[in-house]
Design an enzyme around this catalytic site. Structure first.
Site, PDB file in Angstrom:
ATOM      1  CE  LYS A 100       0.521   2.081   3.271  1.00 29.41           C
ATOM      2  NZ  LYS A 100       1.748   2.786   3.822  1.00 29.41           N
ATOM      3  CE1 TYR A 184      -1.535   0.464   7.628  1.00 34.10           C
ATOM      4  CE2 TYR A 184      -0.237   2.401   7.053  1.00 34.10           C
ATOM      5  CZ  TYR A 184      -0.375   1.025   7.117  1.00 34.10           C
ATOM      6  OH  TYR A 184       0.631   0.209   6.661  1.00 34.10           O
TER       7      TYR A 184
HETATM    8  P1  NAD Z   1      12.263   2.624   1.680  1.00 33.10           P
HETATM    9  O1  NAD Z   1      12.608   3.968   1.148  1.00 33.10           O
HETATM   10  O2  NAD Z   1      12.875   2.201   2.959  1.00 33.10           O
HETATM   11  O3  NAD Z   1      12.608   1.512   0.594  1.00 33.10           O
HETATM   12  C1  NAD Z   1      12.315   1.701  -0.769  1.00 33.10           C
HETATM   13  C2  NAD Z   1      13.219   0.807  -1.603  1.00 33.10           C
HETATM   14  O4  NAD Z   1      12.999   1.090  -2.981  1.00 33.10           O
HETATM   15  C3  NAD Z   1      14.701   1.029  -1.318  1.00 33.10           C
HETATM   16  O5  NAD Z   1      15.350  -0.202  -1.220  1.00 33.10           O
HETATM   17  C4  NAD Z   1      15.181   1.773  -2.559  1.00 33.10           C
HETATM   18  O6  NAD Z   1      16.534   1.517  -2.861  1.00 33.10           O
HETATM   19  C5  NAD Z   1      14.259   1.225  -3.623  1.00 33.10           C
HETATM   20  N1  NAD Z   1      14.153   2.102  -4.777  1.00 33.10           N
HETATM   21  C6  NAD Z   1      14.279   1.701  -6.052  1.00 33.10           C
HETATM   22  N2  NAD Z   1      14.159   2.742  -6.882  1.00 33.10           N
HETATM   23  C7  NAD Z   1      13.982   3.828  -6.134  1.00 33.10           C
HETATM   24  C8  NAD Z   1      13.808   5.216  -6.422  1.00 33.10           C
HETATM   25  N3  NAD Z   1      13.789   5.675  -7.677  1.00 33.10           N
HETATM   26  N4  NAD Z   1      13.658   6.060  -5.402  1.00 33.10           N
HETATM   27  C9  NAD Z   1      13.645   5.619  -4.125  1.00 33.10           C
HETATM   28  N5  NAD Z   1      13.797   4.315  -3.783  1.00 33.10           N
HETATM   29  C10 NAD Z   1      13.966   3.428  -4.786  1.00 33.10           C
HETATM   30  O7  NAD Z   1      10.676   2.571   1.753  1.00 33.10           O
HETATM   31  P2  NAD Z   1       9.766   1.556   2.588  1.00 33.10           P
HETATM   32  O8  NAD Z   1       9.383   2.228   3.855  1.00 33.10           O
HETATM   33  O9  NAD Z   1      10.389   0.234   2.630  1.00 33.10           O
HETATM   34  O10 NAD Z   1       8.451   1.526   1.690  1.00 33.10           O
HETATM   35  C11 NAD Z   1       8.351   0.723   0.508  1.00 33.10           C
HETATM   36  C12 NAD Z   1       6.872   0.413   0.235  1.00 33.10           C
HETATM   37  O11 NAD Z   1       6.356  -0.317   1.350  1.00 33.10           O
HETATM   38  C13 NAD Z   1       5.980   1.639   0.104  1.00 33.10           C
HETATM   39  O12 NAD Z   1       4.941   1.383  -0.801  1.00 33.10           O
HETATM   40  C14 NAD Z   1       5.418   1.808   1.495  1.00 33.10           C
HETATM   41  O13 NAD Z   1       4.177   2.495   1.523  1.00 33.10           O
HETATM   42  C15 NAD Z   1       5.248   0.368   1.903  1.00 33.10           C
HETATM   43  N6  NAD Z   1       5.260   0.176   3.369  1.00 33.10           N
HETATM   44  C16 NAD Z   1       4.246  -0.535   3.921  1.00 33.10           C
HETATM   45  C17 NAD Z   1       4.196  -0.739   5.278  1.00 33.10           C
HETATM   46  C18 NAD Z   1       3.089  -1.544   5.859  1.00 33.10           C
HETATM   47  O14 NAD Z   1       2.955  -1.552   7.080  1.00 33.10           O
HETATM   48  N7  NAD Z   1       2.320  -2.256   5.070  1.00 33.10           N
HETATM   49  C19 NAD Z   1       5.203  -0.210   6.095  1.00 33.10           C
HETATM   50  C20 NAD Z   1       6.233   0.500   5.502  1.00 33.10           C
HETATM   51  C21 NAD Z   1       6.253   0.694   4.134  1.00 33.10           C
END
Ligand code: NAD
Length: 329
Positions: A100, A184
């Site tokens: 999401k 949420y």
């Molecule tokens: P994050 O920034 O920690 O990780 C993102 C990843 O994408 C990184 O590994 C990054 O290297 C990669 N990436 C590839 N191309 C990229 C670009 N052009 N710009 C930026 N990053 C790039 O983010 P996250 O917190 O892990 O979130 C990732 C997804 O998971 C999102 O959709 C977020 O909403 C979702 N999420 C969901 C929950 C949940 O509880 N369901 C919790 C956190 C995050």
């Protein structure tokens, strides 16, 4: 036999939550990874014993089509990238789990659903809370009208994000508080009422303009439901909050937290809500994989992600115009 899952994007959520959860699952395991960072590939390969043939980068990702070890591709990238990777995974003939918010527009959500239908694969959205028995309990109380109709909902979801240069602050990557924590609060209201909102009003705010230059840091939004129920929702990257309150015709319900990774709990006119849960993400992964194995309905398919994004689009329009925006389904 366990389904093999490949995680796409090895950031915070994959590293801290999904990979550890995949060590506890019965129906699936961490079979592969897709990453643009060779150093991460090395680390993960050692830590999780992933064979070289199951490690992909963003360029050779499409050849995952020929890898029988991978049954499901789980897209955990910034929201603006979800559409591309869901469509590529579907074309590779793999089932898809997508985090999401599903995407940054209704148009993208529809394209993702269609790509999965066209390629005869399933699409599940990572709404982990819908797999949590504490969420299912407030949904049941609304659905069964235990205390009559839900009349008024208040729901807030937010945390203080200390980062200053992250995709959550960038419009082009699908940042902004509304699609992130806001879904949420939106889910809290939608699931508590058990209906889809028919109109919205909304107000966007920024607390730290030096950080939030392109996207909202806080959003207040109000939802009107067909039954007459109304909801006041709040979401922020600058305020800690995690609560749901529902007032029914003849009773009340309060949960705090309502959408945490664990420990969701609360009470209502006639009792407590406090179901134990070992690991929310492991339960989500196992239940979604079991649905794939048995060919049964997913708890949160692509259509559920689309329902939220439809409302998110209306909320942005309402915040921009200052008026009430009607939502047609
Ligand atoms: P994050 O920034 O920690 O990780 C993102 C990843 O994408 C990184 O590994 C990054 O290297 C990669 N990436 C590839 N191309 C990229 C670009 N052009 N710009 C930026 N990053 C790039 O983010 P996250 O917190 O892990 O979130 C990732 C997804 O998971 C999102 O959709 C977020 O909403 C979702 N999420 C969901 C929950 C949940 O509880 N369901 C919790 C956190 C995050």
């Amino acid at each position: 036999d366990k389904l093999g899952i490949a995680l796409v994007g090895l950031g915070y959520y994959s590293t801290d939550l999904l990979a550890p959860a995949l060590q506890m699952t019965d129906k699936c395991y961490l079979a592969g990874i897709v990453t643009g960072t060779p150093a991460k590939a090395e680390q993960w390969k050692k830590k999780y014993n992933i064979p070289d043939k199951n490690i992909y980068n963003y360029q050779n990702f499409d050849s995952i089509a020929n890898n029988p070890d991978i049954d499901v591709v789980y897209v955990v990238l910034p929201p603006s990238m979800h559409r591309e990777y869901v469509v590529r995974a579907a074309k590779a003939g793999k089932h898809v789990f997508c985090e999401k918010p599903m995407a940054t527009s209704v148009e993208d959500c529809k394209a993702m659903i269609k790509a999965c239908e066209d390629n005869k694969v399933k699409l599940a959205i990572g709404y982990r809370c819908q797999h949590d028995p504490n969420t299912q309990e407030y949904m049941r109380i609304g659905r069964e009208k235990t205390y009559g109709k839900p009349m008024m909902i208040a729901c807030g979801a937010g945390y203080v994000d200390g980062r200053t240069n992250h995709w959550k602050q960038k419009k082009a990557l699908g940042g902004g508080c509304m699609p992130d924590m806001g879904v949420y609060a939106l889910q809290g209201a939608r699931l508590a009422v058990g209906e889809e909102p028919i109109s919205v009003t909304a107000q966007a705010h920024v607390i730290r303009p030096e950080i939030y230059k392109e996207v909202e840091e806080t959003m207040l939004f109000q939802l009107q439901f067909p039954s007459g129920a109304v909801a006041a929702c709040h979401t922020s990257f600058g305020i800690n909050m995690n609560y749901l309150q529902v007032n029914y015709e003849k009773g009340w319900l309060k949960m705090e937290p309502f959408s945490a990774y664990g420990g969701n709990k609360g009470s209502h006119s006639g009792g407590l809500i406090d179901f134990p849960i070992k690991n929310q993400q492991a339960k989500q992964l196992d239940e979604d994989c079991l649905a794939l194995i048995n060919g049964t309905q997913l708890i949160a398919p692509g259509e559920e992600g689309l329902r939220d994004i439809r409302v998110v689009e209306a909320i942005y329009q309402a915040a921009k115009t200052g008026g009430t925006v009607k939502i047609s389904s």
